[in-house]
Every structure is written in C-alpha cells, then in structure tokens.
Design an enzyme around this catalytic site. Structure first.
Site, mmCIF file in Angstrom:
data_model
loop_
_atom_site.group_PDB
_atom_site.id
_atom_site.type_symbol
_atom_site.label_atom_id
_atom_site.label_comp_id
_atom_site.label_asym_id
_atom_site.label_seq_id
_atom_site.Cartn_x
_atom_site.Cartn_y
_atom_site.Cartn_z
ATOM 1 N N CYS A 97 8.471 77.098 119.661
ATOM 2 C CA CYS A 97 7.499 77.842 120.481
ATOM 3 C C CYS A 97 6.572 78.635 119.556
ATOM 4 O O CYS A 97 6.843 78.757 118.364
ATOM 5 C CB CYS A 97 8.211 78.748 121.471
ATOM 6 S SG CYS A 97 9.018 80.154 120.695
ATOM 7 N N PRO A 98 5.467 79.199 120.091
ATOM 8 C CA PRO A 98 4.440 79.791 119.215
ATOM 9 C C PRO A 98 4.949 80.904 118.280
ATOM 10 O O PRO A 98 4.622 80.895 117.104
ATOM 11 C CB PRO A 98 3.407 80.335 120.196
ATOM 12 C CG PRO A 98 3.593 79.526 121.427
ATOM 13 C CD PRO A 98 5.046 79.193 121.497
#
Lengths: 835, 102
Positions: free
Chosen positions: B9-10
């Site tokens: 995820c980011p």
C-alpha cells in the site's frame, strides 16, 4: 564652517542606530543636550533637515536613518564643553541607547491546515503582529473627528492651554506610577511629547491669533506632515502617538465638548481600527478584548507593543472595507495563522473553537511548569532562580516560576546617570524586590563596576585589559562611601525579606576579610544612627576567579555560600576572551577542566555544609542541565523566560543518572567527548514512548472527521511530540486523499510516515458519537492514528504492523473499544503488542 | 489450490499488513494454502522463494503501488486487486481465482 568663532563649534558623525533617530534615542539625546545652555542643532546632511537637539520632535523630524551623515552644531556660552560631552556621548553611548525592534511571526509561509480549509472558510489574510487566537463580535472603532473641537478665540487662550497641559501632564504622571514595562515606557514617550519644546512652542505661537483648539490642531497637522514625509516606517507610525497626546489636550481644554474617545465593549470583542492610540487601547476592557485588527499599524507601533504585553492576538494588513459586512457579527481572529475568519459556518466555528481550546491547554501546560517546584523524577529538589538587573523585573520573574532571585545585578542602578544613587533610592529598590519575593531568597550582588562597565561619574581610568583590571571589589576601597551606602541599604532592606549579600570578583581571603570589616563598620554606623537593620544577612562570594576554587575550603571558614559565575569563570579558567573572534571558539564551559573545577568547588563546599549555586548562561542550556544536576549544585539561576522550560526538563531527569553522567564527563579528555556524551544522553532521554496515556482521548466530543484529525494532531503538539502540527496534519490528509482509512466496524486508522513527528506515536480516540469518516465503510467511533518518525525506523514499524494485523480481528477490536479508561487501553496494547 | 500473494500500500504502515493477514485468515478458513509477501515500510518480508512461486497455481497481487520484483511472476497466472478489495472482500478474490483455474 565657522571654526574661527570661538563660540560656535560643530561635530560630524554618521548615525549608527538601526532604526534611525526615533522617539527613544531622541529623548536620550535631548536629555544630554539639555544639560547645556548653548543652542544645539542637528543637521541631517542627507535629508537636509535641521532640528533643535533639545526637542525630541525636532530631532525625530530630521528624518535621520541608519548611516545618515549628520552635524551637531553648538552655539553659545558653554559650547566647548557641550561639544566635548556630545562627542564622547555619540561615540560611546548613543549607539547603545536603542536596539533592533523585535518582529514576531516567522517569515516562513504558513500552511493553512486542511481541517480548516475543508470547511471552505471565508478568510481575510493579514499579517501577525501579536500571536494568539480569539473569538468575538467584530467592533469597528471610528477615528475621533478632532475638527469637532474647532472654535473661535473665547477668552484667555494661553491660560486655557496651560491648564489643559498641566492636567494631561498630571494624569500621565499618575499613570506612569501605576504602569510597568512596555506600558510605562509608552506613557513616558507621551510625556516627552507633551514637554517637547518644538511642539509646545509651535502651539504657543499659534495661540497668539487662534483658539487653543485651532492652535493644537494646526501644530498637530504640521508635525504629522513632517513625520509623514519620513522615509522610516517607524517614524510614520509615531503620528498616532502625537494625535493621542493632542486628543488628550483637547479633551482637557474643552471638557464641555462631549466626545467619547473611549470605546466601551459589552461582550467578547474583536476590535478593528485604523490604528488605536495607546490610551484608547489601555481604556479597553482586556477581559473582553479578544483580538485586534489594526489596519495600518506596523510592528513597532506602541499599541502593538502593548498588545503583546497583554497577550491580545493582533493582525494588520486587513482593510476595514474588506470586513464591512462582518461588523457586529461573530468573527474569529487567528494571529498564528494570520487570518480573520468572517461569516463562519458550522465547520469553521468547530475548527476555531477547537483551536482556541488547544491554545489554552498549551498555555496552561506551560503555566503549570512555572508553578511546579523544581525537582527531578526521583524527587531530588534543586532551586531554579532568576537573574535580574532591576527591581521591576522581580514580579514577572516570580510569575514565571522563579523560586528565588539567584543574582540581582545592582550595577544597573549605578549606570546611565550623572551621579551615584543615594542610599535611600537603593534601599527602595532592594525593598521592592524583597517584597515581591515574599520571603523567597534574594541574592543581592554588590556593584560590579569598572572594566567593561564604565561609569562616568567615577572617572575610572581607561585600561588595556579591563577584565583583568580595576573592577568590582577591587574598586571598593577607593569608593568606600559608595560601598558603605550600598551595604547599608541592603542591610536595612533585608528586614523586608530573605536577603543575602554576594561580593563579585573575590580572589583572596584578605579581600573577603576586608569586606567583613566593612560590614561591621556599616552595622556600627546604623546602630549609632538608631536605624533598624537585619544583623544576620548571609554573606557569600561569586566564584569566578579560578584562584578561589583552589582554596574553597578556606573560604568555607569565611562565608556562607558560593555562586559560580559560569561566564567569567570559563573565560578566566581557559584564558579566552570570548569577544575576540580569533579565540572565541575556544570558549566552552563543557571543557573537562571546567567540569573538574565545578566538581572541586561543589564537593568541598558541601563537606563544609556550604551552599553552591550557579549563575550564568550555562544554567539555561537544557542539554547541559543533567551535568549541573549531576555536579550536585543547590541552585541554578537563569533569565526568567527559561525557568518553566528548565523545570520541565528537570522533572524528567533522574538524579543518579545525572551523577553518573557528570562523573563520566569529568573523565572525558576532550570537549568533543563531553558533547558526544551529552548528545547520547539527550537522545535516549528525550524520546517519548510509542504508547502513552497522554495520547489517548476517551469520551471525545468531536463532530466531524476534520475535528478528529485537528484534535489528535493538536494533542501531539501539546505533548511536544511534534513541532509543527499544521505540517503533520498536512501529511495525514495527504494519505487520506489516496483512499479513506476507515476500516469498517466503526474503526478508522489515519496514518503517516512524516518528518514532522519527533517521536513515533500511537494515538487513540474514543468518540462519544459516531461520525462520518467520508468513506463507504460506515460511521466511525474509534480512531487509531499512527504517526511514524521517518528516522526512528524499524523497531517502531514492527509494532505498527503488528497493531495493523491485530485490527482485522474482531476480538482485538472489541477489547480496544471496551477498555474502560486510558490506562486500561495502554496496558492492553502493551500486552498485545509486546511493547 | 496453492496461492502466493503480495500486499503493498502507499505508506506501507498499515494496510499492507492488514491485507496480508486478511488474506491468510480467509484462505485458512477456505482450506486454501497461501503464502503472502508484504512490501511495506519495513521492506520485503516473508519473501516468496522461486520454489514458492513455481509451485503456486495462481498469484494474487493486492497492491496500490508498483510491486517490487514483479518480473518474478511473468509466466504465472495473476489476479490483480486493490488493497481495499483484499481487506473488504477476500472471499470473492479467492472465488475469482477458483474460476480462473477451471
């Protein structure tokens, strides 16, 4: 150039004042010039303006700025003496009679927080003049129309003017008595205008053919015009002071004309005015005044200085026309952000109400440290005292948490005057400090005059090496009456509190024995005069000459206490003049030699049951504090604003760790080694735990996602976990923008890896009412915020990831939701995450 | 059915790890063998070996950012989903896998 005429003299110089010749330096110069009978004029060769040097306003009107070439011309009987005095004065003192004015508000662009911007506020951008946040009804203050006073000559206009001037003078004199600090200085400036020769002469000239009102207004206009032409913003801002004095004169001259110069506030208010005169400001109810918008004031305006002293948030740079619609409605003024928020919607109100609460909590927190008794985490007490130089500082120092006055430098009393203060004047000053101290100890250091602190009326010789020369206790025998008067004043004032006498620059036992003889002589004199005094005032010495450190055991037989003057001691011990750029880098109180000296003095004095303090800049350095505690000092004295922060640092130190650190430091061979030791200690000392009850908000009343993030980030700021809440918030919102952090099941986990968090933290909020997290995962009532310090790395990250993994399990979520209090939540998390 | 998966995820602070556990837990309930590699703030953990990949029937990529060393899966059957999907509807990801296998 009339050098041939013996009666006329002149002297050329360049103005060295950063702010030019404005009211304060002008009044100094005026005072010096008034000592002479001859005419003295100042000519500014740049502007071509000439003014009477015995008039503040005339001096100010010469529009003299930094580096302007100027000539002082002397004409008359004593012009020779005047020339000599003024030449000396301009060279030695004039440059120091003013200092650069401080301008608050960093120039760095302020990031407006998302939790405000997302509510689409209507904001007017201004410039911060005094920090703070306020809320209230926006009240406009119309300038008084002075033309209402205009009238024809009635009867004896000279008498009318003289009476009015006397009245205003009396009321200002009275006000000066009651005022202190910035307020006092400004009233004094107004008195100076009222007594200014040029201003008064000009009015009196007009009085020949005009009424008092028309004469005052005519002179006001002339002076204002002159100032308006000035290239200095500071001088242009003085117009409002002169207008203020003129208004007071007119009101006194025409009591029958009913002009309300006083703005009466009826509820919490934000006042907007072109500029407010200082007396109008002082007339406002400070309980109700929540903020000020001064559309045209600069950062050096007297009203702004007062606003800062009274903690009133203040902005400039907003035009009245911009907020005409908002008059009489509720507005928010956030000087920290530099904005005035008008027509606030519910979300905007929510933001600012929360911001005001957070701001209040922050100042309460700092205030709480001031009130704390100073002790380490394991309960070792140490006295944190204040250094002061004049009596008016005492009250403020105690309000800021001083547990005593560790150093009252009395030489200020003797400086900047034409003769020494009389015993009575000194007595009064010492008594005021002792009374403000309310039985807390006050160490009065007898005058440290000479060397770099010259006093004109003593005619001390110029010296090649003043620091090793004729100063402090060394000059006392030659000025024995001065010394006796000071001792006498202290012994008498000591009846009003807990006074101690400290002698500066002692290097031998002979000297202190001589001092003790003098004290006996003074006591006998007082007894003979049947004057009451305290017979048991403790006597101590400054330990600033290295020689004393070697015979401290012998001094223990002579005096009751010691105070180490860290600045001079470092200088003498290392033989470094810190004002000499080529060797200044060698000046460092962390030198192992200095630390061993400290150890020697404290441990020997303690063997003899004597008390040791330290006064000097070293004491205020938070990083060095562990060493000073470790050395075993009984007291540390510093400037008043440093006291609360020092107490905060102290409360987190452990005294035995400090002792071990000090012993280790004394064994270090180099300054760098000591520095590295301290850096190491502060790195492990300062880091806050990842999990702490201070980051848990139970039963929180937050109404929207914005308020949750504002409050949780604000809470991190409150506990010193971030230095920039606005930027940390920005990072949190940047992550929210990717996709909402709502998890479902009523949980949300906003998070960021940021350079704006000092200590990685896990914050938890339990909301009383579920709120919309702006996602499709339903409302949220438990928020877990993860803020990871970019540098603190893997160890914390492991805990974060393990927390994230647990959150997908219902049983864990339920445990978290139903923990009954802050401590319960933290202990549950510590157990589950194996922290 | 044998599955290997990657989560990323980011910020790599939370969702990478939540999604990994969500996938593992759901697979376990469904009797599916799975190994999940996380690519988060701590770098690559529980790294998939060549053998893991070779033996897997299908690869699940639950990622909102570019996956590191994606070339390892060039010849494999891949299902690409978002991290949100992995967290919110893991079961449907597995049924999609089963459909693809048929």
């Amino acid at each position: 150039m009339n050098k041939a005429t013996p009666m006329k003299n002149e002297f050329k110089f360049n103005c060295s004042l950063v702010n030019g010749i404005h009211a304060r330096p002008a009044s100094h110069l005026e005072k010096v010039c008034k000592q002479f009978d001859c005419d003295i004029t100042l000519t500014n060769l740049r502007s071509g303006n000439t003014g009477n040097a015995k008039s503040v306003l005339a001096l100010v009107s010469t529009d003299t700025l930094l580096n302007d070439p100027c000539i002082l011309t002397f004409n008359g009987q004593d012009s020779e003496q005047a020339l000599n005095k003024l030449t000396q004065y301009i060279h030695n003192e004039f440059a120091h009679c003013d200092q650069a004015l401080d301008k608050p508000g960093a120039s760095e662009a302020i990031v407006l927080p998302q939790s405000l911007l997302r509510h689409q506020p209507t904001l007017l951008q201004g410039k911060c003049l005094a920090l703070g946040i306020g809320k209230g009804r926006l009240i406009g203050n119309e300038d008084i129309n002075l033309n209402l006073f205009r009238t024809d000559i009635q009867y004896d206009e000279t008498a009318r003017f003289d009476n009015a001037r006397q009245q205003v003078s009396n009321s200002l004199e009275q006000a000066v008595q009651d005022a202190d600090g910035a307020e006092k200085e400004i009233i004094n400036a107004h008195l100076a205008i009222l007594n200014d020769i040029t201003f008064v002469d000009d009015i009196q000239k007009h009085l020949i053919s005009q009424s008092t009102a028309n004469a005052v207004l005519a002179s006001l206009e002339i002076v204002s015009e002159q100032l308006k032409q000035s290239s200095s913003a500071y001088l242009r801002e003085r117009i409002v002071d002169i207008r203020d004095v003129a208004t007071q004169l007119l009101c006194a001259a025409y009591p029958e004309i009913n002009i309300t110069t006083k703005l009466t506030l009826t509820g919490p208010s934000i006042v907007i005015a072109n500029d407010l005169t200082p007396s109008q400001f002082l007339g406002l109810d400070k309980e109700l005044l929540q903020g000020l918008v001064l559309t045209h004031a600069g950062s050096t305006s007297h009203t702004v200085i007062l606003a800062r002293a009274f903690n009133i948030p203040t902005l400039s740079g907003i035009e009245a026309a911009q907020c005409a619609d908002a008059l009489n409605s509720e507005v928010y003024l956030d000087a920290n952000l530099g904005v005035l928020a008008v027509q606030a919607n519910q979300g905007v109100r929510c933001y600012f109400d929360r911001a005001i609460t957070l701001n209040q909590q922050l100042s309460d927190k700092q205030g709480a440290y001031a009130a704390l008794s100073a002790q380490t985490s394991d309960g070792k007490g140490i006295e944190i005292a204040a250094n002061i130089a004049c009596s008016v500082e005492a009250q403020a120092a105690f309000e800021k948490g001083a547990q005593g006055i560790g150093l009252f430098r009395t030489e200020m009393l003797f400086m900047d005057r034409s003769e020494a203060p009389k015993e009575e004047e000194q007595y009064e000053q010492y008594r005021q400090v002792l009374q403000a101290a309310d039985d807390k100890p006050v160490i009065i250091r007898t005058m440290d005059i000479g060397g770099d602190k010259p006093i004109d009326y003593l005619n001390l010789p110029q010296e090649g090496n003043p620091f090793l020369g004729y100063r402090a206790v060394r000059i006392y025998p030659a000025f024995i009456n001065l010394f006796h008067d000071q001792l006498s004043a202290i012994l008498r004032a000591a009846l009003h509190g807990n006074a101690k006498i400290m002698i500066p620059m002692i290097q031998s036992i002979e000297e202190i024995r001589w001092v003790k003889e003098q004290i006996e002589i003074v006591k006998n004199r007082l007894t003979a005069q049947e004057l009451e005094f305290d017979n048991d005032v403790p006597l101590g010495i400054m330990v600033e000459i290295p020689a004393t450190a070697f015979i401290i055991d012998q001094f223990c037989q002579e005096v009751e206490f010691f105070s180490i003057g860290s600045n001079d001691m470092t200088q003498y011990l290392l033989a470094v003049d810190r004002d000499n750029d080529s060797v200044a880098h060698l000046y460092n109180s962390l030198a192992p030699s200095f630390l061993r000296m400290l150890d020697q003095v404290v441990s020997t004095a303690h063997q003899y049951g004597r008390w040791v303090g330290l006064c000097g800049e070293l004491g205020a350095d938070a990083k060095v504090l562990p060493l000073l505690i470790g050395a075993g000092l009984d007291e540390i004295s510093m400037s008043a604003p440093k006291i609360a922060p020092a107490k905060a640092v102290l409360s987190k130190l452990n005294s035995s760790d400090c002792k071990a650190l000090f012993d280790q430091a004394c064994q270090c061979p180099t300054i760098n080694d000591v520095q590295a030791l301290l850096d190491n200690a502060s790195a492990s000392q300062e880091s806050k735990p990842l999990l702490s009850t201070e980051c848990v908000l139970k039963n929180a009343d937050f109404s929207c996602k914005e308020e949750v993030i504002q409050s949780m980030v604000g809470n991190l700021g409150l506990h010193g976990r971030t230095d920039n809440t606005y930027k940390l918030e920005e990072d949190i919102w940047a992550r929210e923008a990717v996709f909402s952090t709502a998890l479902g099941y009523g949980f949300a986990i906003p998070h960021t890896k940021s350079e704006h968090i000092r200590d990685s933290s896990i914050s938890i909020a339990h909301l009383n009412k579920p709120i919309d997290w702006q996602s499709d995962s339903g409302d949220v009532d438990v928020v877990i915020m993860l803020t990871l310090n970019k540098e603190q790395g893997d160890q914390h990250m492991r805990i974060f990831s393990s927390l994230a993994r647990k959150l997908i399990h219902e049983s864990f979520r339920e445990q978290l939701r139903h923990s009954k209090d802050e401590a319960g939540i933290i202990s549950m998390l510590e157990k589950e995450l194996a922290v | 059915m044998k599955i290997v998966a990657i989560t990323a995820c980011p910020t790599g602070i939370a969702h990478t790890y939540m999604a990994a556990d969500k996938l593992s837990d759901t697979a376990k309930k469904l009797g599916i063998t799975i190994k999940v590699e996380t690519q988060g703030a701590m770098g690559i953990e529980n790294r998939l070996t060549e053998q893991d990949i070779h033996r897997a029937d299908i690869v699940v990529m639950a990622a909102d950012i570019r996956v590191e060393y994606g070339e390892r899966f060039e010849s494999k059957l891949c299902v690409n989903v978002s991290i949100q999907d992995a967290l919110k509807k893991p079961q449907s990801i597995f049924s999609q896998c089963q459909k693809l296998m048929k």
